[in-house]
Scaffold this active site. Structure first.
Site, PDB file in Angstrom:
ATOM      1  N   ARG A  69       0.819  -1.242   0.000  1.00  6.45           N
ATOM      2  CA  ARG A  69       0.000   0.000   0.000  1.00  6.45           C
ATOM      3  C   ARG A  69       0.838   1.272   0.000  1.00  6.45           C
ATOM      4  NH1 ARG A  69      -2.859  -2.909   3.861  1.00  6.45           N
ATOM      5  NH2 ARG A  69      -4.516  -4.118   2.895  1.00  6.45           N
ATOM      6  N   GLU A  90      10.116  18.767 -24.219  1.00  6.93           N
ATOM      7  CA  GLU A  90       9.373  19.071 -22.974  1.00  6.93           C
ATOM      8  C   GLU A  90       9.852  20.400 -22.387  1.00  6.93           C
ATOM      9  OE1 GLU A  90       6.690  17.819 -21.802  1.00  6.93           O
ATOM     10  OE2 GLU A  90       6.602  15.652 -22.140  1.00  6.93           O
ATOM     11  N   LYS A 138       8.107  23.637 -13.123  1.00  7.16           N
ATOM     12  CA  LYS A 138       7.180  22.538 -12.838  1.00  7.16           C
ATOM     13  C   LYS A 138       6.816  22.523 -11.351  1.00  7.16           C
ATOM     14  CE  LYS A 138       5.817  17.911 -13.650  1.00  7.16           C
ATOM     15  NZ  LYS A 138       5.980  16.700 -14.424  1.00  7.16           N
ATOM     16  N   ASN A 152      -0.265  20.195 -19.807  1.00 11.96           N
ATOM     17  CA  ASN A 152      -0.632  19.247 -20.866  1.00 11.96           C
ATOM     18  C   ASN A 152      -0.563  19.883 -22.249  1.00 11.96           C
ATOM     19  OD1 ASN A 152      -1.124  17.018 -19.198  1.00 11.96           O
ATOM     20  ND2 ASN A 152      -3.128  17.840 -18.629  1.00 11.96           N
ATOM     21  N   HIS A 198       8.139  10.059 -26.893  1.00 12.92           N
ATOM     22  CA  HIS A 198       7.140  10.951 -26.306  1.00 12.92           C
ATOM     23  C   HIS A 198       7.351  12.423 -26.715  1.00 12.92           C
ATOM     24  CE1 HIS A 198       4.339  12.262 -23.182  1.00 12.92           C
ATOM     25  NE2 HIS A 198       5.258  13.120 -22.773  1.00 12.92           N
ATOM     26  N   ARG A 242      -2.323  23.034 -13.107  1.00 13.28           N
ATOM     27  CA  ARG A 242      -1.404  21.990 -13.583  1.00 13.28           C
ATOM     28  C   ARG A 242      -1.826  21.440 -14.942  1.00 13.28           C
ATOM     29  NH1 ARG A 242       1.301  16.826 -10.329  1.00 13.28           N
ATOM     30  NH2 ARG A 242       2.476  16.123 -12.119  1.00 13.28           N
ATOM     31  N   HIS A 245       0.055  17.881 -25.358  1.00 11.95           N
ATOM     32  CA  HIS A 245      -0.022  16.460 -24.992  1.00 11.95           C
ATOM     33  C   HIS A 245      -1.278  15.741 -25.477  1.00 11.95           C
ATOM     34  CE1 HIS A 245       3.505  17.260 -22.644  1.00 11.95           C
ATOM     35  NE2 HIS A 245       3.561  16.015 -22.229  1.00 11.95           N
ATOM     36  N   LYS A 262       3.374  12.082 -10.782  1.00 11.74           N
ATOM     37  CA  LYS A 262       2.500  11.260 -11.635  1.00 11.74           C
ATOM     38  C   LYS A 262       3.211   9.957 -11.971  1.00 11.74           C
ATOM     39  CE  LYS A 262      -0.144  14.659 -14.241  1.00 11.74           C
ATOM     40  NZ  LYS A 262      -0.452  15.097 -15.612  1.00 11.74           N
ATOM     41  N   GLU A 272      -3.796  18.255 -10.131  1.00 13.97           N
ATOM     42  CA  GLU A 272      -4.236  18.644 -11.477  1.00 13.97           C
ATOM     43  C   GLU A 272      -5.722  18.955 -11.558  1.00 13.97           C
ATOM     44  OE1 GLU A 272      -2.130  16.711 -14.811  1.00 13.97           O
ATOM     45  OE2 GLU A 272      -4.015  16.810 -15.888  1.00 13.97           O
ATOM     46  N   HIS A 294      -0.170  12.538 -27.141  1.00 16.11           N
ATOM     47  CA  HIS A 294      -0.459  11.182 -26.658  1.00 16.11           C
ATOM     48  C   HIS A 294      -1.148  10.348 -27.736  1.00 16.11           C
ATOM     49  CE1 HIS A 294      -0.272  12.158 -22.070  1.00 16.11           C
ATOM     50  NE2 HIS A 294       0.893  11.869 -22.577  1.00 16.11           N
TER      51      HIS A 294
HETATM   52  N1  LIG Z   1       5.198  11.026 -14.900  1.00 18.71           N
HETATM   53  C1  LIG Z   1       5.232  12.138 -15.596  1.00 18.71           C
HETATM   54  O1  LIG Z   1       4.956  13.231 -15.105  1.00 18.71           O
HETATM   55  C2  LIG Z   1       5.650  12.071 -17.038  1.00 18.71           C
HETATM   56  C3  LIG Z   1       5.917  13.254 -17.736  1.00 18.71           C
HETATM   57  C4  LIG Z   1       6.354  13.157 -19.055  1.00 18.71           C
HETATM   58  C5  LIG Z   1       6.527  11.911 -19.644  1.00 18.71           C
HETATM   59  N2  LIG Z   1       6.249  10.791 -18.940  1.00 18.71           N
HETATM   60  C6  LIG Z   1       6.437   9.462 -19.524  1.00 18.71           C
HETATM   61  O2  LIG Z   1       7.821   9.269 -19.713  1.00 18.71           O
HETATM   62  C7  LIG Z   1       8.036   8.361 -20.792  1.00 18.71           C
HETATM   63  C8  LIG Z   1       9.087   8.918 -21.702  1.00 18.71           C
HETATM   64  O3  LIG Z   1      10.270   9.044 -20.970  1.00 18.71           O
HETATM   65  P1  LIG Z   1      11.686   9.073 -21.717  1.00 18.71           P
HETATM   66  O4  LIG Z   1      11.608   9.988 -22.856  1.00 18.71           O
HETATM   67  O5  LIG Z   1      12.691   9.289 -20.650  1.00 18.71           O
HETATM   68  O6  LIG Z   1      11.781   7.610 -22.379  1.00 18.71           O
HETATM   69  P2  LIG Z   1      12.402   6.232 -21.909  1.00 18.71           P
HETATM   70  O7  LIG Z   1      12.324   6.035 -20.457  1.00 18.71           O
HETATM   71  O8  LIG Z   1      11.791   5.204 -22.789  1.00 18.71           O
HETATM   72  O9  LIG Z   1      13.946   6.362 -22.327  1.00 18.71           O
HETATM   73  C9  LIG Z   1      14.253   6.609 -23.672  1.00 18.71           C
HETATM   74  C10 LIG Z   1      15.350   5.656 -24.200  1.00 18.71           C
HETATM   75  O10 LIG Z   1      16.602   6.052 -23.656  1.00 18.71           O
HETATM   76  C11 LIG Z   1      17.271   4.936 -23.062  1.00 18.71           C
HETATM   77  N3  LIG Z   1      18.099   5.526 -21.991  1.00 18.71           N
HETATM   78  C12 LIG Z   1      17.678   6.040 -20.812  1.00 18.71           C
HETATM   79  N4  LIG Z   1      18.696   6.657 -20.177  1.00 18.71           N
HETATM   80  C13 LIG Z   1      19.784   6.522 -20.966  1.00 18.71           C
HETATM   81  C14 LIG Z   1      21.129   6.969 -20.863  1.00 18.71           C
HETATM   82  N5  LIG Z   1      21.531   7.737 -19.852  1.00 18.71           N
HETATM   83  N6  LIG Z   1      21.991   6.625 -21.845  1.00 18.71           N
HETATM   84  C15 LIG Z   1      21.561   5.897 -22.916  1.00 18.71           C
HETATM   85  N7  LIG Z   1      20.302   5.482 -23.092  1.00 18.71           N
HETATM   86  C16 LIG Z   1      19.423   5.786 -22.122  1.00 18.71           C
HETATM   87  C17 LIG Z   1      16.151   4.020 -22.660  1.00 18.71           C
HETATM   88  O11 LIG Z   1      16.593   2.690 -22.584  1.00 18.71           O
HETATM   89  C18 LIG Z   1      15.157   4.210 -23.796  1.00 18.71           C
HETATM   90  O12 LIG Z   1      15.518   3.412 -24.901  1.00 18.71           O
HETATM   91  C19 LIG Z   1       6.704   8.180 -21.459  1.00 18.71           C
HETATM   92  O13 LIG Z   1       6.175   6.923 -21.094  1.00 18.71           O
HETATM   93  C20 LIG Z   1       5.849   9.297 -20.884  1.00 18.71           C
HETATM   94  O14 LIG Z   1       4.488   8.964 -20.841  1.00 18.71           O
HETATM   95  C21 LIG Z   1       5.826  10.844 -17.647  1.00 18.71           C
END
Ligand SMILES: NC(=O)c1ccc[n+]([C@@H]2O[C@H](COP(=O)([O-])OP(=O)(O)OC[C@H]3O[C@@H](n4cnc5c(N)ncnc54)[C@H](O)[C@@H]3O)[C@@H](O)[C@H]2O)c1
Length: 346
Positions: free
Chosen positions: A108, A172, A214, A232, A251, A228, A235, A130, A224, A239
């Site tokens: 939990r 972003e 942020k 988006n 993304h 907040r 987005h 999030k 949100e 998305h």
């Molecule tokens: N929680 C939130 O507030 C929030 C906000 C924005 C996006 N997101 C989510 O985040 C995700 C996208 O995140 P992302 O762009 O970091 O993608 P990701 O986590 O898929 O990483 C992108 C790629 O980079 C590689 N990688 C990571 N770190 C590395 C490094 N230091 N060196 C070499 N390769 C590396 C990973 O293996 C992957 O192939 C989406 O699922 C999106 O929905 C969440």
């Protein structure tokens, strides 16, 4: 190295340590804690985490599922992690989102820390609480709010990050500049060459300003319910494009295309001066995000209709009102469809 604090009323606080070498601060608190690490197999693992029990995330964005989360929960359980234990996600937004959800659900809820290793996770996803996994029906449809108590943002971890992912993170930051912070936008405009060349002195203010912007929004509205939602920006279409691509397009690239659309729409509606919209679109292109043709509208519409922001047949759509400001408007799906058709035709 600097430390920022996110302290929303009635929500747990987060401490964000930012700067080259920030991961050195991990070692001391870990001396006295039982911790489990969820890591990205492609990312460097800081020395302080190397000897801890751990699991590598599998299958990238397509592994951001309830099954992926269950795999992690079972590994945590097998390692004997108890309520006083700690889960540390070391990776990009995917690892942070799955890890955060697992930490929210396990027994939990246990304490969660993040060590972001992509630029996107540094400037955006590691702060704000999030967490989510995807369903085949759409992006981030299952999740919880579970902020990381500590975030260690060390730009030196970006060394081996592929260019496509680096630019995904910059999208972003551009969103934050266009929607919330005119000074961040100006910095991104003024220092584009150095930032694209990964000059850490030029990149550092991008990371700090994006996180600070942020935090300011999250402190006002952690759940949100109001301001907040403006984060988006780009987005809703982003998305839909991401899901339409089968999660193969990163993304940030999808968000950037969503920003182009929102800027065009805002200028056409007279919400934003056309010259400012063009300036923002030019900066997106400079950062490797041109206004590419959209897929056919009828292919996108099912994904848009399932967006979390759809209420009573209208999408809560975020539009820029100038560089550094945005507003939200209810937009009937039919109107959105017409605007997308106009974008496809233009
Ligand atoms: N929680 C939130 O507030 C929030 C906000 C924005 C996006 N997101 C989510 O985040 C995700 C996208 O995140 P992302 O762009 O970091 O993608 P990701 O986590 O898929 O990483 C992108 C790629 O980079 C590689 N990688 C990571 N770190 C590395 C490094 N230091 N060196 C070499 N390769 C590396 C990973 O293996 C992957 O192939 C989406 O699922 C999106 O929905 C969440």
């Amino acid at each position: 190295v600097i430390t920022l604090h996110c302290r929303p009323a009635h929500e747990p606080p987060s401490e964000v340590v930012i700067g080259p070498g920030a991961v050195a601060a991990l070692a001391e608190p870990l001396r006295t804690r039982a911790a489990f690490v969820y890591r990205d197999p492609a990312a460097p693992l800081p020395a302080a985490l190397a000897a801890l029990p751990q699991l590598a995330h599998a299958d990238g964005e397509s592994g951001k599922t309830l099954a992926g989360c269950e795999r992690l929960l079972r590994a945590m359980s097998a390692a004997g992690l108890d309520r006083g234990g700690l889960l540390i996600a070391c990776g990009g937004g995917v690892v942070g989102d799955v890890g955060g959800l697992a930490a929210a659900l396990y027994l939990r809820g246990i304490e969660f820390w993040q060590v972001p290793t992509t630029l996107l996770a540094m400037v955006d996803s590691s702060v704000g609480g999030k967490t989510a996994v995807n369903l085949p029906e759409g992006k981030n449809l299952v999740g919880a709010l579970h902020p990381a108590a500590r975030v260690f943002v060390d730009v030196e971890l970006l060394d081996g990050l592929p260019e496509r992912e680096y630019r995904s993170g910059l999208a972003e930051a551009l969103k934050m500049g266009i929607g919330c912070d005119a000074e961040l936008f100006a910095h991104l405009e003024r220092h584009a060459d150095a930032i694209l060349a990964r000059d850490l002195a030029a990149l550092d203010p991008v990371v700090v300003r994006s996180i600070a912007a942020k935090i300011a929004v999250v402190e006002r509205d952690p759940r949100e319910q109001g301001p907040r939602r403006l984060l988006n920006l780009g987005h809703t279409l982003g998305h839909a494009l991401e899901a339409h691509s089968g999660f193969l397009v990163p993304h940030g690239h999808c968000v950037a295309r969503g920003l182009h659309f929102a800027l065009g729409l805002a200028a056409a509606a007279g919400l934003m001066p056309a010259a400012q919209a063009s300036r923002a679109q030019a900066l997106l292109a400079r950062y490797g995000h041109p206004r590419t043709p959209l897929p056919p509208v009828d292919e996108l519409l099912p994904f848009l209709a399932r967006d979390k922001k759809v209420i009573a047949g209208a999408v809560q759509f975020v539009l820029p009102t100038g560089i550094g400001s945005a507003c939200q408007q209810a937009m009937p799906l039919a109107a959105l469809q017409a605007a997308l058709a106009a974008d496809v035709a233009s």
